[in-house]
Design an enzyme around this catalytic site. Structure first.
Site, PDB file in Angstrom:
ATOM      1  N   SER A 251       0.818  -1.204   0.000  1.00 25.01           N
ATOM      2  CA  SER A 251       0.000   0.000   0.000  1.00 25.01           C
ATOM      3  C   SER A 251       0.860   1.265   0.000  1.00 25.01           C
ATOM      4  O   SER A 251       1.752   1.382  -0.835  1.00 25.01           O
ATOM      5  CB  SER A 251      -0.950  -0.054   1.187  1.00 25.01           C
ATOM      6  N   LYS A 255       4.252   2.037  -2.324  1.00 26.15           N
ATOM      7  CA  LYS A 255       4.719   3.234  -3.028  1.00 26.15           C
ATOM      8  C   LYS A 255       6.161   3.492  -2.583  1.00 26.15           C
ATOM      9  O   LYS A 255       7.047   3.813  -3.375  1.00 26.15           O
ATOM     10  CB  LYS A 255       3.861   4.455  -2.669  1.00 26.15           C
ATOM     11  N   TRP A 342      -9.737   0.698  -5.684  1.00 22.55           N
ATOM     12  CA  TRP A 342      -9.201   2.005  -5.281  1.00 22.55           C
ATOM     13  C   TRP A 342      -7.756   2.181  -5.793  1.00 22.55           C
ATOM     14  O   TRP A 342      -7.328   3.268  -6.142  1.00 22.55           O
ATOM     15  CB  TRP A 342      -9.245   2.086  -3.753  1.00 22.55           C
ATOM     16  N   HIS A 397      -7.593  -5.613  -0.693  1.00 25.79           N
ATOM     17  CA  HIS A 397      -6.368  -4.891  -0.330  1.00 25.79           C
ATOM     18  C   HIS A 397      -5.746  -5.509   0.920  1.00 25.79           C
ATOM     19  O   HIS A 397      -6.280  -5.357   2.019  1.00 25.79           O
ATOM     20  CB  HIS A 397      -6.793  -3.442  -0.054  1.00 25.79           C
TER      21      HIS A 397
HETATM   22  C1  GTR Z   1      -5.421   4.606   1.551  1.00 33.30           C
HETATM   23  C2  GTR Z   1      -4.760   5.433   0.485  1.00 33.30           C
HETATM   24  C3  GTR Z   1      -3.996   4.543  -0.442  1.00 33.30           C
HETATM   25  C4  GTR Z   1      -3.175   3.511   0.274  1.00 33.30           C
HETATM   26  C5  GTR Z   1      -3.799   3.000   1.562  1.00 33.30           C
HETATM   27  C6  GTR Z   1      -2.834   2.336   2.562  1.00 33.30           C
HETATM   28  O1  GTR Z   1      -6.170   5.374   2.414  1.00 33.30           O
HETATM   29  O2  GTR Z   1      -5.748   6.146  -0.203  1.00 33.30           O
HETATM   30  O3  GTR Z   1      -3.196   5.345  -1.307  1.00 33.30           O
HETATM   31  O4  GTR Z   1      -1.913   3.991   0.547  1.00 33.30           O
HETATM   32  O5  GTR Z   1      -4.406   3.990   2.279  1.00 33.30           O
HETATM   33  O6  GTR Z   1      -1.666   2.685   2.680  1.00 33.30           O
HETATM   34  O7  GTR Z   1      -3.318   1.480   3.299  1.00 33.30           O
END
Ligand code: GTR
Length: 418
Positions: A251, A255, A342, A397
């Site tokens: 997540s 990045k 997302w 996710h």
């Molecule tokens: C979310 C965000 C994503 C992702 C995620 C995470 O809220 O929009 O970009 O990074 O968090 O890190 O769990």
């Protein structure tokens, strides 16, 4: 209220492929001034330019690390995981000062072995959240409030031990001959927008400086910088092979692993798990999380120059396929989850696909086979024989054993027999 402000400024996310505006991706082999790059000169003629743009316009440029890295063994258990592993915690000094800033690395490594390859990762909930072992130090730093998991008033409690264990198959990793090293990301920079007064940033301000300049490091760049300090530490120990470090993250930390791996060419392998917007997903697709949305929800993740691209993605001289390409020819694995819309799973695949020509120009087989596949692979059908790995897993996710199994197979192919 803030939420109504967001509602005005950030349009509802698009999830409809047919509504993606037409766009043209920057060509990996054409410089910003329009000149063609010879594939053999990719590194000097194009990669440097791309990395400078990502640095100055998106993640922000980080300072060099400390000249001499200080570290201290805090605790060690020679009989962890029922005797098959050594578990230890090491404090690594990120910045001197009163008090110095340190991050604590938790390591599990196969017992009786030297120079092992390692997965280096950051974690969201403290080292103690990855395994219920009561000997792991409970992290006292600021944490995100997730009361369902036992985080109270932005602190971890005893109840949070092992709460992320499903994402961390430590035994499986050790059984396959790898070490796992992990650090709480908030040790480097707490994940909230305080104008960069806490964490590592202020330690590196010039005299009189109050916050990073528009082209200087945001939080993702700081976390990535911390991963490089982790690698610095491996260079000082014989237990772990600093030339076989796979940097992995999920997540926002996916990045981070992409940015860390692109920046620091000592990382031998790079893994992005569900990294989405600002990670592997193409910005220009504007589907799921958009640049505007991410800059609004998380203003501290990127540098201030990145705000120029809100509702203006086409002006960005790079897109995320070029970040993946900047890792070439080193192996990279990008993983999506099909329900994680997302994060734009298809956009994550497309950056792998559009990075493929650079991997091939540099003498590797890219995604494998004669040419990259036209279409995103079917769910749960990993592509893992090439130098770029990719899968889209069923489910949401998360990080699962399925994901780790592919990463271990990929690491076996690229790191194990080196
Ligand atoms: C979310 C965000 C994503 C992702 C995620 C995470 O809220 O929009 O970009 O990074 O968090 O890190 O769990």
């Amino acid at each position: 209220s803030t939420s109504s402000l967001f509602a005005q400024k950030v349009p509802a996310p698009n999830y409809d492929e047919s509504k993606i505006p037409e766009f043209k991706l920057p060509d990996p082999f054409v410089r910003v001034d329009g000149t063609k790059v010879s594939p053999r000169k990719w590194h000097e003629e194009r990669r440097e330019e791309i990395m400078e743009i990502f640095g100055k316009e998106m993640y922000g440029i980080a300072p060099p690390g400390p000249k001499v890295l200080e570290s201290e063994l805090i605790n060690q258990d020679e009989n962890a995981l029922n005797g098959k592993a050594v578990r230890e915690e090491v404090d690594i000094t990120l910045a001197n000062g009163e008090p110095p800033l340190k991050m604590r690395m938790l390591i599990y490594r196969p017992k009786g072995e030297k120079n092992v390859p390692v997965f280096l990762t950051l974690n969201f909930g403290g080292n103690h959240s990855i395994n219920a072992d009561p000997a792991i130090t409970l992290n006292k730093n600021w944490m995100r409030n997730r009361s369902d998991r036992g985080y109270v008033d932005h602190k971890a409690t005893e109840r949070t031990r092992g709460t992320a264990a499903s994402r961390w198959p430590v035994e499986m990793i050790v059984d396959r001959g790898y070490a796992l090293a992990t650090i709480y990301y908030g040790d480097i920079d707490p994940d909230f927008d305080d104008g960069f007064q806490n964490g590592v940033h202020p330690h590196y301000y010039a005299k009189g400086q109050k916050k990073p300049r528009p082209d200087e490091w945001g939080s993702i760049a700081a976390w990535a910088w911390g991963l490089s300090r982790g690698l610095d530490y491996f260079e000082t120990t014989k237990d772990i092979d600093a030339e076989r470090v796979a940097v992995m993250g999920h997540s926002r930390l996916g990045k981070t692993s992409l940015w860390a791996g692109a920046n620091d060419e000592r990382f031998a392998l790079v893994i992005s798990n569900n990294s989405g917007c600002g990670g592997a997903a193409l910005n220009r697709r504007r589907i799921g999380e958009s640049v505007t949305r991410i800059n609004t929800s998380f203003p501290h993740w990127f540098c201030d120059n990145f705000l120029k691209y809100n509702h203006n993605e086409d002006a960005l001289p790079v897109d995320q396929h070029l970040l993946v390409a900047s890792i070439a020819p080193r192996p990279v694995y990008i993983a999506s989850a099909v329900e994680d819309t997302w994060a734009d799973p298809k956009g994550e695949f497309l950056s792998a696909k559009y990075a493929d020509p650079v991997y091939r120009a540099l003498g590797t087989d890219g995604l494998g086979g004669e040419a990259p596949p036209e279409e995103q692979p079917e769910v749960d059908q990993p592509l893992k024989t090439g130098t770029i790995g990719y899968h889209v897993r069923s489910g949401k996710h998360d990080v699962t054993d399925f994901d780790w199994t592919q990463y271990l197979d990929f690491a076996d192919l690229h790191l194990k027999n080196k």
